[in-house]
Design an enzyme around this catalytic site. Structure first.
Site, short mmCIF file in Angstrom:
data_model
loop_
_atom_site.label_atom_id
_atom_site.label_comp_id
_atom_site.label_asym_id
_atom_site.label_seq_id
_atom_site.Cartn_x
_atom_site.Cartn_y
_atom_site.Cartn_z
N GLU A 256 38.87 42.36 38.83
CA GLU A 256 40.08 41.87 38.16
C GLU A 256 39.66 40.60 37.45
O GLU A 256 39.38 39.60 38.10
CB GLU A 256 41.17 41.54 39.18
CG GLU A 256 41.58 42.66 40.10
CD GLU A 256 42.39 43.72 39.40
OE1 GLU A 256 42.83 43.48 38.27
OE2 GLU A 256 42.57 44.79 39.98
N CYS A 289 45.94 34.27 35.15
CA CYS A 289 45.22 35.27 34.34
C CYS A 289 46.18 36.11 33.50
O CYS A 289 45.83 36.58 32.42
CB CYS A 289 44.39 36.17 35.25
SG CYS A 289 45.37 36.96 36.53
P1 NAD Z 1 34.56 32.70 39.03
O1 NAD Z 1 34.09 34.00 38.50
O2 NAD Z 1 33.82 31.46 38.67
O3 NAD Z 1 34.55 32.73 40.63
C1 NAD Z 1 35.26 33.71 41.36
C2 NAD Z 1 34.59 33.88 42.72
O4 NAD Z 1 33.29 34.41 42.53
C3 NAD Z 1 34.43 32.60 43.52
O5 NAD Z 1 34.69 32.87 44.87
C4 NAD Z 1 32.97 32.27 43.31
O6 NAD Z 1 32.42 31.51 44.37
C5 NAD Z 1 32.37 33.66 43.29
N1 NAD Z 1 31.05 33.76 42.64
C6 NAD Z 1 30.57 33.01 41.60
N2 NAD Z 1 29.32 33.42 41.28
C7 NAD Z 1 29.02 34.46 42.11
C8 NAD Z 1 27.89 35.32 42.24
N3 NAD Z 1 26.82 35.19 41.46
N4 NAD Z 1 27.94 36.29 43.17
C9 NAD Z 1 29.01 36.43 43.96
N5 NAD Z 1 30.10 35.65 43.89
C10 NAD Z 1 30.12 34.67 42.96
O7 NAD Z 1 36.08 32.60 38.66
P2 NAD Z 1 37.09 31.40 38.94
O8 NAD Z 1 36.78 30.31 37.98
O9 NAD Z 1 37.13 31.11 40.40
O10 NAD Z 1 38.48 32.09 38.58
C11 NAD Z 1 39.04 32.05 37.33
C12 NAD Z 1 38.87 33.40 36.65
O11 NAD Z 1 39.47 34.41 37.45
C13 NAD Z 1 39.58 33.45 35.32
O12 NAD Z 1 38.80 34.16 34.39
C14 NAD Z 1 40.85 34.24 35.64
O13 NAD Z 1 41.45 34.88 34.55
C15 NAD Z 1 40.33 35.21 36.62
N6 NAD Z 1 41.42 35.79 37.42
C16 NAD Z 1 41.76 37.10 37.23
C17 NAD Z 1 42.81 37.67 37.95
C18 NAD Z 1 43.19 39.10 37.76
O14 NAD Z 1 43.86 39.64 38.61
N7 NAD Z 1 42.77 39.77 36.69
C19 NAD Z 1 43.51 36.88 38.85
C20 NAD Z 1 43.15 35.55 39.01
C21 NAD Z 1 42.09 35.01 38.29
#
Ligand code: NAD
Length: 485
Positions: A256, A289
């Protein structure tokens, strides 16, 4: 068990693995966006390869028990967890507000309850699920849904509690064990959830929590070939890394991801309501999002719409998320504030018009609600998710142009449409390329409906039976008719 006292509540700051609270040699700081300069509010265990390995071993062992529970037994535990979430509303709401500045009133009145509702929904769906049986080719055919094994659940920092329940509930209901890795900018309510899952009577190893940095422990978890499902919410950039790990081990993966939703206002719309909803896309400082961040307004009502929009935004109070009088909360982290400002300053330099806002509110983590009229549809602020209180404004001449602009980014999560014509609502709604379209409303959603994105907004669908299907291995059992009795 190490704890930190947050808003008067003692919150665990270690990992929860195999039914025990365990630490790691290192920690990371969690600060409150409500008082950043006051220093850390918690030192949280910083998971490493050893923590990932221990969690995966516990989830693999725990699967022998939890995966063998009947749907009715799982349902009972998940309903107990929902009860406990409701009973601990105040603690969850308070800690989430201090941890990532989510509006306290929204947590207290809506989002904690929504988290409980997610567990109740899947507790009910799993017992209602029926196996399909039919006779064909002289065989009795049966479709069985089998639990798949350990599921790695990786979640983002925005609305962290509610979003994590949305992913954890179907995984557990389907009979999978979980390893939850919450975001490092908002780790604390995940620990409360792990504690409550334990209190609800989940067997050891069914619910595991690993804290830490994404590129460290998150990467180790998704690379482990004992994971049988990976479900991720976050950014497209991270999804690309996780997708490679999932491909390496041939593990089903849902993502997502971000959004760049259009909010389309036709001239026949109720303009008061449309302007009200457009202004409230600044809610949670735009860290949603699903937000409709590209305002697309029919040219003939441009001035009338903008007048109403500005009048509402002028009245917004930027303040402390704990106060009911606050409309717009601070942003989650100084780095994210700087990212958002970077988008706006580049837009300014590239010839886009900053119609309102465009500045950090000095000495705070607030960004002014910002509206940008782009020089072109190719402008970065139109094409890329900003995830802050920054909206773009464009006009269109007719329905065809509205649809073309709406579908003109690589994203495809959600769209909002404002019109009083039912025919137009159907026509435009069907022409939009995204996972969710709201017409004359926003955010309210039946939890049994599918949820997800097209394009770089995601892979797969959650919600209702879609998430249960993802978390199950499906088997067809065929017995030659009359060959056994
Ligand atoms: P992010 O991708 O930076 O991090 C998300 C998660 O992934 C965190 O727990 C982080 O620690 C982990 N992560 C980071 N690198 C990783 C790796 N290499 N391997 C495994 N895990 C890893 O995102 P964010 O900044 O925390 O969240 C914001 C983003 O999430 C925005 O793009 C937003 O639109 C999206 N979002 C989408 C939805 C949806 O339902 N579509 C809902 C909420 C947020």
């Amino acid at each position: 068990m190490r704890t930190a006292t947050i808003g008067g509540f003692d919150v665990p700051v270690d990992h929860f693995i195999g039914g025990e609270w365990v630490g790691s040699p290192n920690t990371f700081e969690s600060r409150s966006p409500l008082d950043w300069d006051a220093g850390p509010i918690a030192d949280v265990a910083r998971g490493d390869a050893a923590a990932a390995d221990a969690a995966m071993a516990a989830a693999t062992e725990g699967f022998k028990t939890w995966g063998a529970y009947s749907p009715a037994e799982r349902s009972e535990v998940l309903h107990r967890l929902a009860d406990l979430i409701e009973a601990n509303n105040e603690e969850i709401a308070t800690v989430e507000t201090l941890d990532m500045a989510f509006m306290y009133a929204s947590m207290r009145d809506r989002l904690v309850a929504r988290g409980a509702a997610n567990f109740r929904l899947y507790a009910d769906l799993i017992v209602q699920r029926e196996e399909r049986h039919w006779d064909a080719k002289n065989m009795d055919n049966t479709v069985q849904h089998m639990p798949a094994g350990p599921a790695v659940v990786i979640t983002p920092w925005n609305a962290p509690f509610m979003l994590s329940t949305w992913k954890l509930a179907p995984a557990l209901a389907a009979g999978n064990t979980v390893i939850h890795k919450p975001a490092e900018w908002s780790p604390l309510t995940a620990a409360i959830l792990a504690r409550l899952a334990n209190e609800a009577g989940m067997p050891a190893g069914a619910f595991n929590l690993v804290q830490g940095i994404g590129q460290e422990v998150g990467a180790a978890l998704v690379a482990d070939d004992r994971a049988r499902r990976i479900t991720f919410t976050g950014s497209p950039a991270t999804a690309r890394h996780i997708g490679k790990a999932a491909a390496e081990n041939i593990v089903p993966f849902t993502a997502e991801l971000g959004g760049k939703g259009p909010l389309i206002v036709f001239a026949d719309a109720d303009l008061d309501q449309a302007a009200h909803r457009a202004a409230w896309q600044y809610d949670d400082s735009g860290q949603i999002c699903l937000a409709g961040t590209r305002l697309l307004v029919e040219e003939s009502v441009r001035d009338e719409f903008l007048e109403k929009f500005h009048a509402i935004v002028d009245g917004f109070v930027l303040g402390d998320s704990r106060e009911d009088s606050t409309d717009i909360a601070p942003m989650v982290h100084p780095d994210h504030l700087a990212n958002v400002d970077g988008f706006v300053q580049r837009a300014r330099a590239n010839g886009d018009t900053i119609v309102r806002g465009g500045n950090i509110v000095e000495g705070t983590l607030h960004y002014e609600p910002t509206l940008i009229e782009p020089a072109s549809n190719d402008s970065e602020v139109v094409q890329h998710e900003i995830f802050g209180p920054v909206l773009t404004f464009q006009t269109f001449q007719d329905e065809a142009e509205a649809i073309e602009l709406a579908n003109s980014t690589d994203y495809g999560l959600s769209a909002l449409v404002w019109t009083t014509s039912r025919e137009r609502a159907e026509r435009v709604g069907r022409a939009l390329r995204c996972g969710l379209v709201w017409v004359n409303t926003f955010l309210v959603r039946d939890l049994t409906a599918p949820f997800g994105g097209c394009g770089i907004s995601g892979i797969g669908r959650e919600g209702g039976d879609w998430a249960l299907d993802f978390h199950s291995d499906v088997k067809t059992l065929m017995i030659l008719s009359d060959s056994a009795s």
